[in-house]
Design a protein around this motif. Structure first.
Motif, mmCIF file in Angstrom:
data_model
loop_
_atom_site.group_PDB
_atom_site.id
_atom_site.type_symbol
_atom_site.label_atom_id
_atom_site.label_comp_id
_atom_site.label_asym_id
_atom_site.label_seq_id
_atom_site.Cartn_x
_atom_site.Cartn_y
_atom_site.Cartn_z
ATOM 1 N N SER A 133 -21.939 61.541 -5.179
ATOM 2 C CA SER A 133 -21.833 60.533 -4.115
ATOM 3 C C SER A 133 -23.083 59.650 -4.056
ATOM 4 O O SER A 133 -22.982 58.435 -3.835
ATOM 5 C CB SER A 133 -21.599 61.215 -2.760
ATOM 6 N N LEU A 134 -24.260 60.255 -4.280
ATOM 7 C CA LEU A 134 -25.493 59.450 -4.275
ATOM 8 C C LEU A 134 -25.570 58.513 -5.463
ATOM 9 O O LEU A 134 -26.104 57.393 -5.339
ATOM 10 C CB LEU A 134 -26.721 60.366 -4.250
ATOM 11 N N LEU A 135 -25.063 58.929 -6.622
ATOM 12 C CA LEU A 135 -25.051 58.037 -7.788
ATOM 13 C C LEU A 135 -24.173 56.814 -7.534
ATOM 14 O O LEU A 135 -24.533 55.693 -7.912
ATOM 15 C CB LEU A 135 -24.562 58.790 -9.030
ATOM 16 N N ILE A 136 -23.026 57.044 -6.896
ATOM 17 C CA ILE A 136 -22.154 55.913 -6.543
ATOM 18 C C ILE A 136 -22.890 54.960 -5.609
ATOM 19 O O ILE A 136 -22.857 53.730 -5.789
ATOM 20 C CB ILE A 136 -20.854 56.419 -5.889
ATOM 21 N N ILE A 137 -23.552 55.532 -4.610
ATOM 22 C CA ILE A 137 -24.308 54.709 -3.658
ATOM 23 C C ILE A 137 -25.464 54.000 -4.360
ATOM 24 O O ILE A 137 -25.695 52.802 -4.156
ATOM 25 C CB ILE A 137 -24.839 55.581 -2.502
ATOM 26 N N PHE A 138 -26.189 54.731 -5.210
ATOM 27 C CA PHE A 138 -27.355 54.166 -5.899
ATOM 28 C C PHE A 138 -26.965 52.985 -6.784
ATOM 29 O O PHE A 138 -27.554 51.895 -6.684
ATOM 30 C CB PHE A 138 -28.033 55.248 -6.740
ATOM 31 N N PHE A 139 -25.971 53.180 -7.650
ATOM 32 C CA PHE A 139 -25.579 52.100 -8.568
ATOM 33 C C PHE A 139 -24.937 50.933 -7.821
ATOM 34 O O PHE A 139 -25.072 49.777 -8.240
ATOM 35 C CB PHE A 139 -24.641 52.637 -9.644
ATOM 36 N N SER B 275 -26.727 47.118 -7.981
ATOM 37 C CA SER B 275 -25.964 45.896 -8.269
ATOM 38 C C SER B 275 -26.048 44.909 -7.111
ATOM 39 O O SER B 275 -26.173 43.697 -7.312
ATOM 40 C CB SER B 275 -24.502 46.249 -8.553
ATOM 41 N N ILE B 276 -25.981 45.433 -5.884
ATOM 42 C CA ILE B 276 -26.089 44.572 -4.701
ATOM 43 C C ILE B 276 -27.446 43.893 -4.654
ATOM 44 O O ILE B 276 -27.546 42.676 -4.419
ATOM 45 C CB ILE B 276 -25.854 45.403 -3.417
ATOM 46 N N LEU B 277 -28.518 44.662 -4.880
ATOM 47 C CA LEU B 277 -29.867 44.101 -4.857
ATOM 48 C C LEU B 277 -30.032 43.036 -5.931
ATOM 49 O O LEU B 277 -30.632 41.978 -5.686
ATOM 50 C CB LEU B 277 -30.891 45.217 -5.060
ATOM 51 N N SER B 278 -29.511 43.302 -7.125
ATOM 52 C CA SER B 278 -29.598 42.330 -8.214
ATOM 53 C C SER B 278 -28.892 41.036 -7.849
ATOM 54 O O SER B 278 -29.396 39.940 -8.135
ATOM 55 C CB SER B 278 -28.974 42.929 -9.484
ATOM 56 N N GLU C 225 -17.439 63.486 4.373
ATOM 57 C CA GLU C 225 -18.277 62.409 4.874
ATOM 58 C C GLU C 225 -19.157 61.822 3.774
ATOM 59 O O GLU C 225 -19.376 60.602 3.729
ATOM 60 C CB GLU C 225 -19.135 62.901 6.035
ATOM 61 N N CYS C 226 -19.655 62.668 2.877
ATOM 62 C CA CYS C 226 -20.471 62.178 1.761
ATOM 63 C C CYS C 226 -19.697 61.165 0.923
ATOM 64 O O CYS C 226 -20.222 60.101 0.560
ATOM 65 C CB CYS C 226 -20.924 63.334 0.878
ATOM 66 N N PHE C 227 -18.434 61.478 0.624
ATOM 67 C CA PHE C 227 -17.657 60.591 -0.238
ATOM 68 C C PHE C 227 -17.127 59.372 0.512
ATOM 69 O O PHE C 227 -16.863 58.335 -0.104
ATOM 70 C CB PHE C 227 -16.532 61.381 -0.909
ATOM 71 N N ILE C 228 -16.974 59.481 1.820
ATOM 72 C CA ILE C 228 -16.631 58.278 2.590
ATOM 73 C C ILE C 228 -17.826 57.331 2.624
ATOM 74 O O ILE C 228 -17.675 56.107 2.519
ATOM 75 C CB ILE C 228 -16.163 58.653 4.009
ATOM 76 N N LEU C 229 -19.035 57.874 2.750
ATOM 77 C CA LEU C 229 -20.241 57.040 2.690
ATOM 78 C C LEU C 229 -20.365 56.354 1.331
ATOM 79 O O LEU C 229 -20.775 55.189 1.247
ATOM 80 C CB LEU C 229 -21.480 57.885 2.975
ATOM 81 N N SER C 230 -20.007 57.058 0.256
ATOM 82 C CA SER C 230 -20.053 56.440 -1.065
ATOM 83 C C SER C 230 -18.953 55.388 -1.207
ATOM 84 O O SER C 230 -19.154 54.353 -1.868
ATOM 85 C CB SER C 230 -19.937 57.500 -2.165
#
Length: 315
Positions: A210-216, A220-223, A111-116
């Motif tokens: 998984s959190l690093l994938i989500i974070f970056f 990029s989305i916010l930028s 589930e963690c990696f599906i969320l990422s």
């Protein structure tokens, strides 16, 4: 299993959440309601996505697998918990305990990696919209899902293997409502340091990667969103990410609280509350988060209801 040869009996005892009969009855009714809502909500989400052609996109492909995981994930834990609450039979066989731990770890990591993967999908949709159909092809979506399950399986095996080599002596009482790693380690008369370090490293790597994938992805989305001139465009872009961000916050918050800390700081009361939340409650919340905050899902559900009502009028 090696550990089987070092146990005096083949059953563990799950102490559950409370010894009070009154509280057990209340919890059994509450958990039964939550489990029914989990089953109906996740099956409903999968059916809506499958039946509605407009939802056959990468985002909802990942959401289908998230719903499937939540359904199975909850089924691994909740029925046995209900049995323990409603009956005096609180035992679980040694083999069943390790099977429960294996599938619990498998589905949690997957589930963690599906969320990422869902975060990456949102990144491509917002930051590279013209190349979205090419980048998020059917082949790539299936590859991301396959990798998520493979990592989950490997992580789960790597978690259980060191525990399987431990000796379990006279005590067979697990002070928890399901077979989680740290309560099982507490029963061992062997040195559990290596197993604890192994769990900490695996949980840390899973959450970190998984959190690093989500974070970056969201940086990029916010930028990209901040560069949009129209307020309506910004609102639309933010709204496509809101449900996913809420789901990530709820899921990761409880897992980090429970697993990224030394076993010596394990608190039966606090950790059981956190465990109830991420094993029983969150699988129910996810379909609500992704449906109530998603206009496309709500519109698709209404269309399916109207189609059914229309077909009934002609029969």
């Amino acid at each position: 299993m090696n550990a089987w040869n070092h146990t005096n009996e083949s059953n563990f005892i799950l102490m559950g959440l409370t010894d009070s009969k009154e509280i057990q009855l209340v919890l059994s009714v509450l958990f039964l309601f939550i489990y029914m809502a989990t089953v109906l909500g996740n099956i409903g989400m999968m059916l809506i996505i499958r039946l509605e052609v407009q939802l056959h996109t990468p985002m909802y492909f990942f959401l289908t697998h998230l719903s499937f995981l939540d359904l199975i994930y909850s089924t691994v834990i909740t029925p046995k918990t209900l049995e323990n609450l409603l009956t005096s039979r609180k035992s679980i066989s040694f083999m069943d305990c390790f099977i429960q731990l294996y599938f619990f770890a498998l589905f949690a990591v997957t589930e963690c990696f599906i969320l990422s993967s869902m975060a990456y999908d949102r990144y491509v949709a917002i930051c590279n919209p013209l190349h979205y159909p090419v980048i998020m092809s059917t082949r790539r979506c299936h590859a991301l899902i396959t990798v998520s399950y493979v990592i989950g399986a490997m992580d789960s095996i790597s978690t259980i293997s060191p525990i399987n080599t431990l000796n379990f002596c006279s005590s067979k009482v697990i002070h928890h409502f399901f077979c989680d790693a740290f309560p099982i380690l507490a029963l061992s008369c062997s040195d559990t340091y290596d197993a604890e370090v192994n769990i900490f490293i695996l949980a840390g790597l899973t959450l970190l990667v998984s959190l690093l994938i989500i974070f970056f992805s969201y940086v990029s989305i916010l930028s990209t969103i901040l560069k949009i001139n129209s307020s309506s465009g910004k609102h639309k872009a933010f709204s496509t990410c809101a449900s996913h961000l809420l789901g990530v916050t709820v899921s990761y918050g409880t897992m980090i609280f429970t697993y990224l800390k030394p076993s010596k700081s394990y608190s039966l009361g606090k950790d059981q509350v956190a465990s109830v939340f991420y094993t029983i409650v969150i699988p129910m919340l996810n379909p609500l988060i992704y449906s109530l905050r998603n206009k496309e899902v709500k519109s698709a559900a209404l269309r399916l209801v109207k189609k059914k009502e229309g077909s009934q009028e002609f029969t």
